[in-house]
Scaffold this active site. Structure first.
Site, mmCIF file in Angstrom:
data_model
loop_
_atom_site.group_PDB
_atom_site.id
_atom_site.type_symbol
_atom_site.label_atom_id
_atom_site.label_comp_id
_atom_site.label_asym_id
_atom_site.label_seq_id
_atom_site.Cartn_x
_atom_site.Cartn_y
_atom_site.Cartn_z
ATOM 1 N NE ARG A 1 7.264 3.272 -4.950
ATOM 2 C CZ ARG A 1 8.106 3.937 -4.146
ATOM 3 N NH1 ARG A 1 9.412 3.831 -4.306
ATOM 4 N NH2 ARG A 1 7.636 4.714 -3.199
ATOM 5 C CB SER B 1 -2.559 6.977 -3.329
ATOM 6 O OG SER B 1 -1.294 7.007 -2.721
ATOM 7 C CG ASP C 1 0.069 11.006 -1.523
ATOM 8 O OD1 ASP C 1 -0.702 11.632 -0.767
ATOM 9 O OD2 ASP C 1 -0.029 11.032 -2.761
#
Ligand code: ADP
Length: 455
Positions: A73, A138, A191
Site C-alpha cells: 500500500r 510489519s 504498526d
C-alpha cells in the site's frame, strides 16, 4: 442437567474475576520492567527510537509505504496543521514469486510502485529535494535507529532470499536511488507505534496505541530514564520520552498466570508457533473463533450439543471465524435467528434447536469477554506502570476485532474500572484509531526529520 453442569463449568473456567485480572496486571508490570532492563525477555519492550510528542499542528506532505499483508500500500498524507489528515492511497498486489524470490526484486518492485504512485498522483518534488517516507514493515525487526534495523525473520508467507539480518531501509533506499526516485526513507515504523501517532495527531494526549486485529500488540510512551537497557541514551537528546513497542502478545510464555484451558492448549499445540504468543492466542482475531470451535467440538463429543452430531464444515480447523462471533454476540432476536443462519447456512448444520443456539451464544460470549478482559489487564498494566490512569489521556486502538466486536470497548473499560475505580472512566478515553500504517507512518517520518534537525 448434564448440559447445565457443563455450561457452569465453562463459565467458571472462562470467567476472569476482578482478582485474577488484577493479578495478571501485576504480573504484566513485572514483565514490562524485566523487558526494559534487558534484551531477550518475554516482553521484548523494543525502543522505537521515536521521540517527542505531537500537538496536532504538524503540517506537510509525506509518503507512507506499508508491506506485511496481502497488498503493498502506498499512501500520500497531507497534514494541514489543523483538522484531519487528507490521504490518497493505492494498493498493489504482491505476487507469490516476489514474496519468495530474491529480496532485491521485491524491494525494486516496491520502489517502482512508489514511483508510479508519484506519477499517478502528480506529486511534484522540487529539484534537489526529496519527499520523506515512513516505511511500515510489519515483520520482526531489531531496530537500531529511527530508520535503520535488521530483519530477524520473515513471517506471513514471505521468504525473499538474502534479507534476514539485513536492513530493509537500506534495500529500499538503494532501490529509490538507483531509479532516481526522489524519496528518502525517513522512518522504519512498527504498526503499533504508527497507531499511537495517528491517534495522537487528533488527540494529543494519546499515551498508548493498541492493535486488536489478526494479532495483538501495544505501544506506549515511556520515560527514557526507565529504559535501562538502552545504552545509546545520550545526555544531550532534547526529548526525555520514547515510544516503546511492547510486543505484548508474547506475554506469559512461562504460563505463570494466564488461565489457560484445555481448549487454549489444544489451539497452541496445533498452531504454527507452539509455546509462543500465549496472550495473543487468547485475545486476537486470528484465534478466538478457533477457541470457540474447540469448545463446541468438546460439547458435541460429550453429546451435550447438536445431539452429538457435527457438520463437516465445523469439523475443519479455522472454519469458525471470529467475525461470526461478532454476529452471534449481536444477535438479540428471541429465536437467535442470526446464530441459526451462521450454523445452518454457513456451517451447514442440518438443523439446530434453540437450546443449541443458546449454548453456542454463551460459549461465544465467554471467549469474547475473556479476550476483552485480558486486553484490559495489559492496558491496565501500562496505565499503572506509567501512572497514566491518574490524568486525562487517550488510547487509540486499531483492528477489526476492536472495531466490530460488540462491547469489546465497554468490556475493556469495565476491566479498567475494576482496577482503578470510577475515576478512570472520566480520565481515560478509548477510541478507534485510524490508519496507523498510513497517517501514523507519515507522522513518524515527520518526527524523525524534526529530531534529526535538532530541537
Ligand atoms: P490486520 O490485523 O491483519 O491488519 P484486521 O484489523 O482487519 O487486519 O484484523 C483481521 C482480523 O480481525 C481477522 O483475524 C478476523 O478474524 C478479525 N475480524 C474480521 N472481521 C471481524 C468482525 N466482524 N468481528 C470480529 N473480528 C473480525
Amino acid at each position: 442437567e448434564k448440559q447445565k453442569n457443563a455450561v457452569q463449568a465453562l463459565i467458571d473456567e472462562f470467567t476472569v474475576s476482578a482478582d485474577l485480572l488484577k493479578a495478571i496486571k501485576d504480573n504484566f508490570i513485572k514483565g514490562m520492567n524485566k523487558g526494559l532492563e534487558r534484551d531477550g525477555e518475554t516482553l521484548a519492550m523494543i525502543p522505537s527510537h521515536v521521540m517527542g510528542r505531537l500537538d496536532g499542528t504538524e503540517s506537510g506532505s509525506y509518503l507512507a509505504l506499508d508491506i506485511g499483508g496481502t497488498n503493498l500500500r502506498v499512501v500520500s498524507v497531507h497534514l494541514s496543521g489543523h483538522g484531519p489528515p487528507v490521504t490518497y492511497q493505492t494498493k498493489y498486489p504482491i505476487e507469490e514469486r516476489l514474496k519468495t524470490g530474491d529480496a532485491k526484486a521485491l524491494f525494486d518492485y516496491m520502489a517502482d510502485k512508489v514511483g508510479s504512485f508519484l506519477d499517478e498522483q502528480k506529486i511534484k518534488v522540487s529539484p534537489g529535494t526529496q519527499i520523506e517516507l515512513g516505511f511500515t514493515f510489519s515483520f520482526p525487526v531489531l531496530q537500531t535507529s529511527i530508520n535503520r534495523g535488521k530483519l530477524i525473520k520473515w513471517t506471513k508467507g514471505f521468504s525473499a532470499s538474502g534479507m534476514v539480518g539485513k536492513d530493509p531501509v537500506a534495500y529500499l533506499q538503494d532501490a529509490f536511488t538507483r531509479r532516481h526516485i526522489p524519496v528518502r526513507v525517513a522512518a522504519l515504523v512498527n504498526d503499533t507505534v504508527g497507531t499511537l501517532l495517528a491517534h495522537a495527531y487528533e488527540h494529543p494526549d494519546t499515551a498508548m496505541g493498541v492493535i486488536l486485529g489478526t494479532g495483538c500488540n501495544g505501544a506506549y510512551i515511556e520515560r527514557i530514564n526507565k529504559i535501562k537497557k538502552w545504552k545509546d541514551a545520550k545526555e544531550d537528546v532534547a526529548a526525555d520520552e520514547m515510544i516503546i513497542n511492547m510486543e505484548f502478545g508474547a506475554f506469559d510464555k512461562e504460563r505463570a498466570i494466564l488461565p489457560l484451558t484445555m481448549f487454549d492448549n489444544k489451539l497452541d499445540r496445533k498452531s504454527v508457533n507452539p509455546n509462543s504468543q500465549i496472550l495473543e492466542k487468547m485475545i486476537a482475531g486470528m484465534y478466538l473463533g478457533e477457541i470457540t470451535r474447540n469448545v463446541l467440538l468438546n460439547l458435541v463429543d460429550r453429546r451435550l450439543l447438536f445431539q452429538g452430531q457435527i457438520s463437516a464444515d465445523l469439523n475443519q480447523m479455522w472454519t469458525f471465524e471470529t467475525a461470526y462471533m461478532s454476529a452471534i454476540e449481536a444477535d438479540a432476536s428471541p429465536t437467535l435467528h442470526a446464530t441459526r443462519k451462521i450454523l445452518e447456512s454457513t456451517l451447514n448444520f442440518q438443523s439446530t434447536d434453540k437450546v443449541d443456539r443458546q449454548i453456542v451464544k454463551l460459549v461465544v460470549e465467554l471467549v469474547g469477554r475473556r479476550a476483552a478482559r485480558l486486553s484490559a489487564a495489559a492496558i491496565a498494566g501500562v496505565l499503572e506502570h506509567t501512572e497514566g490512569w491518574k490524568k486525562k489521556a487517550s488510547i487509540g486502538i486499531d483492528g477489526s476485532l476492536f472495531e466490530y466486536y460488540p462491547s469489546f470497548d465497554t468490556d475493556i473499560m469495565d476491566g479498567l474500572v475494576e482496577v482503578f475505580g470510577e475515576t478512570v472512566r472520566t480520565n481515560i478515553s478509548i477510541g478507534l484509531a485510524q490508519d496507523g500504517s498510513g497517517v501514523g507512518a507519515a507522522l513518524c517520518a515527520l518526527l524523525a526529520a524534526k529530531h534529526a534537525n535538532g530541537p
